[in-house]
Design a protein around this motif. Sequence first.
Motif, PDB file in Angstrom:
ATOM      1  N   ARG A  20      -7.186  -0.878 -10.750  1.00 38.11           N
ATOM      2  CA  ARG A  20      -6.034  -1.574 -11.598  1.00 38.11           C
ATOM      3  C   ARG A  20      -4.800  -0.737 -11.117  1.00 38.11           C
ATOM      4  O   ARG A  20      -3.987  -1.302 -11.057  1.00 38.11           O
ATOM      5  CB  ARG A  20      -6.421  -1.386 -12.844  1.00 38.11           C
ATOM      6  CG  ARG A  20      -7.690  -2.514 -13.209  1.00 38.11           C
ATOM      7  CD  ARG A  20      -8.048  -2.271 -14.651  1.00 38.11           C
ATOM      8  NE  ARG A  20      -8.914  -3.419 -15.072  1.00 38.11           N
ATOM      9  CZ  ARG A  20      -9.866  -3.309 -15.844  1.00 38.11           C
ATOM     10  NH1 ARG A  20     -10.134  -2.240 -16.819  1.00 38.11           N
ATOM     11  NH2 ARG A  20     -10.769  -4.224 -16.100  1.00 38.11           N
ATOM     12  N   HIS A  21      -5.003   0.396 -11.101  1.00 33.10           N
ATOM     13  CA  HIS A  21      -3.647   1.354 -10.971  1.00 33.10           C
ATOM     14  C   HIS A  21      -3.169   0.655  -9.660  1.00 33.10           C
ATOM     15  O   HIS A  21      -1.926   0.851  -9.382  1.00 33.10           O
ATOM     16  CB  HIS A  21      -4.084   2.890 -10.874  1.00 33.10           C
ATOM     17  CG  HIS A  21      -2.934   3.576 -10.584  1.00 33.10           C
ATOM     18  ND1 HIS A  21      -3.006   4.310  -9.548  1.00 33.10           N
ATOM     19  CD2 HIS A  21      -1.832   4.188 -11.542  1.00 33.10           C
ATOM     20  CE1 HIS A  21      -1.648   5.096  -9.505  1.00 33.10           C
ATOM     21  NE2 HIS A  21      -1.104   4.922 -10.797  1.00 33.10           N
ATOM     22  N   ALA A  22      -4.029   0.910  -8.535  1.00 32.33           N
ATOM     23  CA  ALA A  22      -3.397   0.294  -7.224  1.00 32.33           C
ATOM     24  C   ALA A  22      -2.699  -1.075  -7.420  1.00 32.33           C
ATOM     25  O   ALA A  22      -1.753  -1.048  -6.727  1.00 32.33           O
ATOM     26  CB  ALA A  22      -4.384  -0.005  -6.172  1.00 32.33           C
ATOM     27  N   LEU A  23      -3.345  -1.954  -8.061  1.00 31.75           N
ATOM     28  CA  LEU A  23      -2.606  -3.139  -8.246  1.00 31.75           C
ATOM     29  C   LEU A  23      -1.242  -3.027  -9.023  1.00 31.75           C
ATOM     30  O   LEU A  23      -0.376  -3.895  -8.682  1.00 31.75           O
ATOM     31  CB  LEU A  23      -3.574  -4.108  -9.197  1.00 31.75           C
ATOM     32  CG  LEU A  23      -4.786  -4.622  -8.268  1.00 31.75           C
ATOM     33  CD1 LEU A  23      -5.958  -5.514  -8.879  1.00 31.75           C
ATOM     34  CD2 LEU A  23      -4.412  -5.545  -6.992  1.00 31.75           C
ATOM     35  N   ASN A  24      -1.516  -2.226 -10.094  1.00 31.44           N
ATOM     36  CA  ASN A  24      -0.240  -2.157 -11.003  1.00 31.44           C
ATOM     37  C   ASN A  24       0.926  -1.545 -10.400  1.00 31.44           C
ATOM     38  O   ASN A  24       2.255  -1.817 -10.874  1.00 31.44           O
ATOM     39  CB  ASN A  24      -0.599  -1.599 -12.155  1.00 31.44           C
ATOM     40  CG  ASN A  24      -1.511  -2.219 -12.991  1.00 31.44           C
ATOM     41  OD1 ASN A  24      -1.520  -3.527 -13.024  1.00 31.44           O
ATOM     42  ND2 ASN A  24      -2.239  -1.703 -13.945  1.00 31.44           N
ATOM     43  N   THR A  25       0.878  -0.702  -9.295  1.00 35.74           N
ATOM     44  CA  THR A  25       1.765   0.225  -8.522  1.00 35.74           C
ATOM     45  C   THR A  25       2.231  -0.534  -7.359  1.00 35.74           C
ATOM     46  O   THR A  25       3.150  -0.027  -6.724  1.00 35.74           O
ATOM     47  CB  THR A  25       1.307   1.543  -8.757  1.00 35.74           C
ATOM     48  OG1 THR A  25       0.278   1.654  -7.744  1.00 35.74           O
ATOM     49  CG2 THR A  25       1.056   2.376 -10.000  1.00 35.74           C
ATOM     50  N   PHE A  26       1.481  -1.531  -6.987  1.00 38.51           N
ATOM     51  CA  PHE A  26       1.529  -2.060  -5.686  1.00 38.51           C
ATOM     52  C   PHE A  26       3.042  -2.573  -5.638  1.00 38.51           C
ATOM     53  O   PHE A  26       3.860  -2.335  -4.347  1.00 38.51           O
ATOM     54  CB  PHE A  26       0.848  -3.271  -5.555  1.00 38.51           C
ATOM     55  CG  PHE A  26       1.268  -4.065  -3.925  1.00 38.51           C
ATOM     56  CD1 PHE A  26       0.829  -3.604  -2.985  1.00 38.51           C
ATOM     57  CD2 PHE A  26       1.828  -5.257  -3.972  1.00 38.51           C
ATOM     58  CE1 PHE A  26       0.611  -4.014  -1.658  1.00 38.51           C
ATOM     59  CE2 PHE A  26       2.102  -5.538  -2.580  1.00 38.51           C
ATOM     60  CZ  PHE A  26       1.652  -5.004  -1.719  1.00 38.51           C
ATOM     61  N   ALA A  27       3.893  -3.197  -6.648  1.00 30.75           N
ATOM     62  CA  ALA A  27       5.088  -3.491  -6.523  1.00 30.75           C
ATOM     63  C   ALA A  27       6.441  -2.555  -6.078  1.00 30.75           C
ATOM     64  O   ALA A  27       7.165  -2.613  -5.289  1.00 30.75           O
ATOM     65  CB  ALA A  27       5.573  -4.394  -7.519  1.00 30.75           C
ATOM     66  N   ASP A  28       6.065  -1.184  -6.813  1.00 35.60           N
ATOM     67  CA  ASP A  28       6.868  -0.086  -6.638  1.00 35.60           C
ATOM     68  C   ASP A  28       6.573   0.528  -5.185  1.00 35.60           C
ATOM     69  O   ASP A  28       7.424   1.329  -4.759  1.00 35.60           O
ATOM     70  CB  ASP A  28       6.760   0.699  -7.699  1.00 35.60           C
ATOM     71  CG  ASP A  28       7.410  -0.108  -9.222  1.00 35.60           C
ATOM     72  OD1 ASP A  28       8.238  -0.849  -8.777  1.00 35.60           O
ATOM     73  OD2 ASP A  28       6.852   0.421 -10.065  1.00 35.60           O
ATOM     74  N   THR A  29       5.217   0.932  -5.123  1.00 36.44           N
ATOM     75  CA  THR A  29       4.711   1.797  -3.892  1.00 36.44           C
ATOM     76  C   THR A  29       3.523   1.142  -3.133  1.00 36.44           C
ATOM     77  O   THR A  29       2.303   1.499  -3.295  1.00 36.44           O
ATOM     78  CB  THR A  29       4.396   3.167  -4.424  1.00 36.44           C
ATOM     79  OG1 THR A  29       3.440   2.900  -5.429  1.00 36.44           O
ATOM     80  CG2 THR A  29       5.572   4.051  -4.993  1.00 36.44           C
ATOM     81  N   PRO A  30       3.858  -0.092  -2.379  1.00 35.32           N
ATOM     82  CA  PRO A  30       2.857  -0.758  -1.945  1.00 35.32           C
ATOM     83  C   PRO A  30       2.024   0.117  -0.881  1.00 35.32           C
ATOM     84  O   PRO A  30       0.851  -0.093  -0.835  1.00 35.32           O
ATOM     85  CB  PRO A  30       3.715  -1.786  -0.955  1.00 35.32           C
ATOM     86  CG  PRO A  30       5.097  -1.534  -0.891  1.00 35.32           C
ATOM     87  CD  PRO A  30       5.392  -0.610  -2.208  1.00 35.32           C
ATOM     88  N   LEU A  31       2.552   0.753   0.083  1.00 37.69           N
ATOM     89  CA  LEU A  31       1.636   1.614   0.823  1.00 37.69           C
ATOM     90  C   LEU A  31       0.733   2.745  -0.020  1.00 37.69           C
ATOM     91  O   LEU A  31      -0.452   2.659   0.320  1.00 37.69           O
ATOM     92  CB  LEU A  31       2.536   2.388   1.840  1.00 37.69           C
ATOM     93  CG  LEU A  31       1.518   3.261   2.884  1.00 37.69           C
ATOM     94  CD1 LEU A  31       0.657   2.054   3.838  1.00 37.69           C
ATOM     95  CD2 LEU A  31       2.615   4.006   3.855  1.00 37.69           C
ATOM     96  N   GLU A  32       1.177   3.187  -0.935  1.00 35.86           N
ATOM     97  CA  GLU A  32       0.540   4.189  -1.783  1.00 35.86           C
ATOM     98  C   GLU A  32      -0.475   3.508  -2.498  1.00 35.86           C
ATOM     99  O   GLU A  32      -1.888   3.676  -2.603  1.00 35.86           O
ATOM    100  CB  GLU A  32       1.200   5.152  -2.709  1.00 35.86           C
ATOM    101  CG  GLU A  32       2.156   6.152  -1.984  1.00 35.86           C
ATOM    102  CD  GLU A  32       3.138   6.912  -3.052  1.00 35.86           C
ATOM    103  OE1 GLU A  32       3.031   6.772  -4.329  1.00 35.86           O
ATOM    104  OE2 GLU A  32       3.975   7.413  -2.353  1.00 35.86           O
ATOM    105  N   ALA A  33      -0.112   2.260  -3.082  1.00 32.62           N
ATOM    106  CA  ALA A  33      -1.149   1.215  -3.738  1.00 32.62           C
ATOM    107  C   ALA A  33      -2.446   1.307  -2.737  1.00 32.62           C
ATOM    108  O   ALA A  33      -3.677   1.238  -3.205  1.00 32.62           O
ATOM    109  CB  ALA A  33      -0.367   0.239  -4.372  1.00 32.62           C
ATOM    110  N   LEU A  34      -2.114   0.730  -1.445  1.00 33.93           N
ATOM    111  CA  LEU A  34      -3.027   0.112  -0.737  1.00 33.93           C
ATOM    112  C   LEU A  34      -3.901   1.454  -0.229  1.00 33.93           C
ATOM    113  O   LEU A  34      -5.408   1.326  -0.178  1.00 33.93           O
ATOM    114  CB  LEU A  34      -2.332  -0.252   0.702  1.00 33.93           C
ATOM    115  CG  LEU A  34      -3.415  -0.962   1.696  1.00 33.93           C
ATOM    116  CD1 LEU A  34      -4.228  -1.979   1.285  1.00 33.93           C
ATOM    117  CD2 LEU A  34      -2.601  -1.332   2.891  1.00 33.93           C
TER     118      LEU A  34
END
Length: 115
Positions: free
Chosen positions: A43-57
């Motif tokens: 969920r954290h990865a999904l929620n932060t994808f817009a701001d930091t896509p590589l870190e979310a991935l």
Amino acid sequence: MMYDRTRAQQPAGQARGPAERRTPGPEPLLPSDEQDKIVQRLRHALNTFADTPLEALEEAESAYDEATAQLVNALAERRRLLRAGWQARDLETQSDGLRLALRQYREITQRLLHI
């Protein structure tokens, strides 16, 4: 004193609310607290994808790696326990125990195939 009809109709020890109800079924392969941690990371990865896509991935990949490692460990432990249960028995006289072990192997394997 007021009579509670719904409470009187429930067997003793039965869960009262929908959040407390449990459906009978196989034991989970991973403890629920471990499952919750992995889900939170996803969920954290999904929620932060817009701001930091590589870190979310990278976070999602790490959660995946953790889930697979825990699953492999849990399956290996379950196999060890099953094997210890039937290997120590006299194979000629313990057909019921062997039948139970076979059912457990089948159930776990079918669950894996339906993931």
